[in-house]
Design a protein around this motif. Sequence first.
Motif, PDB file in Angstrom:
ATOM      1  N   GLY A  37      17.092   6.435  14.232  1.00 38.13           N
ATOM      2  CA  GLY A  37      16.033   7.373  14.650  1.00 38.13           C
ATOM      3  C   GLY A  37      16.522   9.012  14.488  1.00 38.13           C
ATOM      4  O   GLY A  37      15.815   9.609  14.777  1.00 38.13           O
ATOM      5  N   GLN A  38      18.002   9.006  14.016  1.00 36.55           N
ATOM      6  CA  GLN A  38      18.372  10.221  13.640  1.00 36.55           C
ATOM      7  C   GLN A  38      18.033  11.040  12.475  1.00 36.55           C
ATOM      8  O   GLN A  38      17.762  10.433  11.628  1.00 36.55           O
ATOM      9  CB  GLN A  38      19.941  10.195  13.642  1.00 36.55           C
ATOM     10  N   ARG A  39      17.413  12.551  12.350  1.00 35.83           N
ATOM     11  CA  ARG A  39      17.092  13.022  11.316  1.00 35.83           C
ATOM     12  C   ARG A  39      18.104  13.260  10.327  1.00 35.83           C
ATOM     13  O   ARG A  39      19.301  13.162  10.750  1.00 35.83           O
ATOM     14  CB  ARG A  39      16.645  14.374  11.610  1.00 35.83           C
ATOM     15  N   VAL A  40      17.984  12.721   9.159  1.00 36.36           N
ATOM     16  CA  VAL A  40      18.585  12.748   8.021  1.00 36.36           C
ATOM     17  C   VAL A  40      18.298  13.721   6.765  1.00 36.36           C
ATOM     18  O   VAL A  40      19.030  13.988   5.949  1.00 36.36           O
ATOM     19  CB  VAL A  40      19.133  11.202   7.382  1.00 36.36           C
ATOM     20  N   ALA A  41      17.086  14.063   6.954  1.00 32.06           N
ATOM     21  CA  ALA A  41      16.493  15.119   5.988  1.00 32.06           C
ATOM     22  C   ALA A  41      15.716  16.337   6.497  1.00 32.06           C
ATOM     23  O   ALA A  41      14.932  15.973   7.430  1.00 32.06           O
ATOM     24  CB  ALA A  41      15.746  14.294   4.996  1.00 32.06           C
ATOM     25  N   THR A  42      15.708  17.450   5.986  1.00 33.44           N
ATOM     26  CA  THR A  42      15.052  18.422   6.542  1.00 33.44           C
ATOM     27  C   THR A  42      13.721  18.387   5.749  1.00 33.44           C
ATOM     28  O   THR A  42      13.651  18.484   4.668  1.00 33.44           O
ATOM     29  CB  THR A  42      15.556  19.745   6.236  1.00 33.44           C
ATOM     30  N   GLY A  43      12.565  18.879   6.391  1.00 29.11           N
ATOM     31  CA  GLY A  43      11.228  19.034   5.782  1.00 29.11           C
ATOM     32  C   GLY A  43      10.363  18.680   6.991  1.00 29.11           C
ATOM     33  O   GLY A  43      10.490  19.000   8.429  1.00 29.11           O
ATOM     34  N   TYR A  44       9.026  18.698   6.652  1.00 26.41           N
ATOM     35  CA  TYR A  44       7.780  18.550   7.453  1.00 26.41           C
ATOM     36  C   TYR A  44       7.827  17.299   8.226  1.00 26.41           C
ATOM     37  O   TYR A  44       8.272  16.229   7.720  1.00 26.41           O
ATOM     38  CB  TYR A  44       6.163  18.806   6.898  1.00 26.41           C
ATOM     39  N   GLY A  86       0.700  -1.247  -0.153  1.00 28.75           N
ATOM     40  CA  GLY A  86      -0.055  -0.066  -0.026  1.00 28.75           C
ATOM     41  C   GLY A  86       0.893   1.336   0.175  1.00 28.75           C
ATOM     42  O   GLY A  86       1.875   1.249   0.372  1.00 28.75           O
ATOM     43  N   PHE A  87       0.291   2.417  -0.690  1.00 30.76           N
ATOM     44  CA  PHE A  87       1.004   3.577  -0.607  1.00 30.76           C
ATOM     45  C   PHE A  87       0.692   4.404   0.620  1.00 30.76           C
ATOM     46  O   PHE A  87      -0.434   4.232   1.368  1.00 30.76           O
ATOM     47  CB  PHE A  87       0.301   4.551  -1.629  1.00 30.76           C
ATOM     48  N   GLU A  88       1.918   4.761   1.220  1.00 39.92           N
ATOM     49  CA  GLU A  88       1.844   5.516   2.530  1.00 39.92           C
ATOM     50  C   GLU A  88       2.379   6.966   2.192  1.00 39.92           C
ATOM     51  O   GLU A  88       3.612   6.968   1.685  1.00 39.92           O
ATOM     52  CB  GLU A  88       2.754   4.849   3.611  1.00 39.92           C
ATOM     53  N   ALA A  89       1.905   7.899   2.699  1.00 38.99           N
ATOM     54  CA  ALA A  89       2.208   9.415   2.463  1.00 38.99           C
ATOM     55  C   ALA A  89       3.417   9.511   3.570  1.00 38.99           C
ATOM     56  O   ALA A  89       3.474   9.051   4.435  1.00 38.99           O
ATOM     57  CB  ALA A  89       1.165  10.540   2.880  1.00 38.99           C
ATOM     58  N   ALA A  90       4.326  10.458   3.112  1.00 42.30           N
ATOM     59  CA  ALA A  90       5.484  10.609   3.969  1.00 42.30           C
ATOM     60  C   ALA A  90       5.034  11.700   5.107  1.00 42.30           C
ATOM     61  O   ALA A  90       4.662  12.829   4.867  1.00 42.30           O
ATOM     62  CB  ALA A  90       6.725  11.258   3.049  1.00 42.30           C
ATOM     63  N   THR A  91       5.341  11.062   6.397  1.00 41.97           N
ATOM     64  CA  THR A  91       4.789  11.847   7.416  1.00 41.97           C
ATOM     65  C   THR A  91       6.216  12.446   8.194  1.00 41.97           C
ATOM     66  O   THR A  91       5.996  13.398   8.925  1.00 41.97           O
ATOM     67  CB  THR A  91       4.131  11.003   8.749  1.00 41.97           C
ATOM     68  N   GLY A  92       7.415  12.274   7.729  1.00 42.83           N
ATOM     69  CA  GLY A  92       8.590  12.791   8.175  1.00 42.83           C
ATOM     70  C   GLY A  92       9.149  12.029   9.350  1.00 42.83           C
ATOM     71  O   GLY A  92      10.184  12.320   9.798  1.00 42.83           O
ATOM     72  N   ASP A  93       8.564  10.733   9.746  1.00 47.45           N
ATOM     73  CA  ASP A  93       9.161   9.883  10.622  1.00 47.45           C
ATOM     74  C   ASP A  93       9.704   8.700  10.036  1.00 47.45           C
ATOM     75  O   ASP A  93      10.080   7.799  10.997  1.00 47.45           O
ATOM     76  CB  ASP A  93       8.058   9.791  11.766  1.00 47.45           C
ATOM     77  N   GLY A  94       9.693   8.587   8.994  1.00 51.66           N
ATOM     78  CA  GLY A  94      10.210   7.314   8.268  1.00 51.66           C
ATOM     79  C   GLY A  94      11.398   7.410   7.662  1.00 51.66           C
ATOM     80  O   GLY A  94      12.210   8.641   7.798  1.00 51.66           O
ATOM     81  N   PRO A  95      12.136   6.369   6.865  1.00 50.09           N
ATOM     82  CA  PRO A  95      13.350   6.507   6.181  1.00 50.09           C
ATOM     83  C   PRO A  95      13.203   7.494   4.926  1.00 50.09           C
ATOM     84  O   PRO A  95      11.864   7.615   4.475  1.00 50.09           O
ATOM     85  CB  PRO A  95      13.619   4.969   5.961  1.00 50.09           C
ATOM     86  N   PRO A  96      14.090   7.784   4.333  1.00 50.66           N
ATOM     87  CA  PRO A  96      14.130   8.472   3.009  1.00 50.66           C
ATOM     88  C   PRO A  96      13.342   7.522   1.978  1.00 50.66           C
ATOM     89  O   PRO A  96      13.558   6.350   2.238  1.00 50.66           O
ATOM     90  CB  PRO A  96      15.832   8.572   2.664  1.00 50.66           C
ATOM     91  N   CYS A  97      12.779   8.313   1.045  1.00 52.35           N
ATOM     92  CA  CYS A  97      12.130   7.568   0.050  1.00 52.35           C
ATOM     93  C   CYS A  97      12.937   6.697  -0.509  1.00 52.35           C
ATOM     94  O   CYS A  97      14.322   6.720  -1.066  1.00 52.35           O
ATOM     95  CB  CYS A  97      11.517   8.648  -0.887  1.00 52.35           C
ATOM     96  N   GLY A  98      12.411   5.262  -0.796  1.00 50.75           N
ATOM     97  CA  GLY A  98      13.111   4.246  -1.241  1.00 50.75           C
ATOM     98  C   GLY A  98      13.166   3.858  -2.773  1.00 50.75           C
ATOM     99  O   GLY A  98      13.763   3.169  -3.645  1.00 50.75           O
ATOM    100  N   THR A  99      12.393   4.923  -3.571  1.00 51.59           N
ATOM    101  CA  THR A  99      12.347   5.025  -4.965  1.00 51.59           C
ATOM    102  C   THR A  99      12.819   6.142  -5.520  1.00 51.59           C
ATOM    103  O   THR A  99      13.032   6.998  -4.975  1.00 51.59           O
ATOM    104  CB  THR A  99      10.597   4.814  -5.225  1.00 51.59           C
ATOM    105  N   THR A 100      12.715   6.015  -6.980  1.00 52.29           N
ATOM    106  CA  THR A 100      13.317   7.216  -7.344  1.00 52.29           C
ATOM    107  C   THR A 100      12.409   8.437  -7.224  1.00 52.29           C
ATOM    108  O   THR A 100      11.170   8.214  -7.168  1.00 52.29           O
ATOM    109  CB  THR A 100      13.480   7.241  -8.861  1.00 52.29           C
ATOM    110  N   PRO A 101      12.858   9.721  -7.229  1.00 53.85           N
ATOM    111  CA  PRO A 101      11.950  11.032  -7.175  1.00 53.85           C
ATOM    112  C   PRO A 101      10.710  11.139  -8.232  1.00 53.85           C
ATOM    113  O   PRO A 101       9.759  11.360  -7.910  1.00 53.85           O
ATOM    114  CB  PRO A 101      12.743  12.127  -7.224  1.00 53.85           C
ATOM    115  N   ARG A 102      11.005  10.553  -9.134  1.00 50.99           N
ATOM    116  CA  ARG A 102      10.011  10.342 -10.532  1.00 50.99           C
ATOM    117  C   ARG A 102       8.876   9.609  -9.951  1.00 50.99           C
ATOM    118  O   ARG A 102       7.913   9.752 -10.189  1.00 50.99           O
ATOM    119  CB  ARG A 102      10.583  10.325 -11.677  1.00 50.99           C
ATOM    120  N   ALA A 103       9.489   8.259  -9.682  1.00 51.81           N
ATOM    121  CA  ALA A 103       8.512   7.300  -9.387  1.00 51.81           C
ATOM    122  C   ALA A 103       7.507   7.817  -7.918  1.00 51.81           C
ATOM    123  O   ALA A 103       6.346   7.472  -7.913  1.00 51.81           O
ATOM    124  CB  ALA A 103       9.117   5.779  -8.991  1.00 51.81           C
TER     125      ALA A 103
END
Length: 160
Positions: free
Chosen positions: A90-97, A13-30
């Motif tokens: 659990g360390q932040r690795v990207a800036t965002g919401y 299933g699709f899950e919207a990024a909440t900012g608490d998960g790992p960096p996106c595992g797919t290409t930005p385009r996908a």
Amino acid sequence: MASEEEGTGRPDGFEAATGDGPPCGTTPRARAAEVRVAFEGLLQIRRLTNTGTGDPAAVPAQWELRRPVRAVALALEAAGLPASAVDGSGQRVATGYRVGAAEPPAAVRVEWLGPHGGGAAQDEERALTECAAVLTRLGWEALLYRGPRRRRFLEVEPAS
């Protein structure tokens, strides 16, 4: 199979990024394509269920009210705003919401977070104002507050 119960029909299933998960595992385009399809689906749900309003796409649907964190995260991601992310420790690795539950239960808290020393605090007012503008257009009320250590955050609820 929680995702099938939620209506995705596929086990991962699709899950919207909440900012608490790992960096996106797919290409930005996908990822952008997945987000676009999910957001168009959300707007279609609004059109089909909000028949008693002037602009059905401008009012959160019942589905969103039952899952406000997911709905708000999807709206922000669909608007092209970056989500924060954490690594396996659990360390932040990207800036965002970062979107999470707030009180009362129907409320959502949106913060602007990033890696320690990454400058997220300097950008938070501008970034959260942009988040609030996106959410307001979609029928959410987003109020900017200053919390502990003078960090800002949004409290988001369905507009009345």
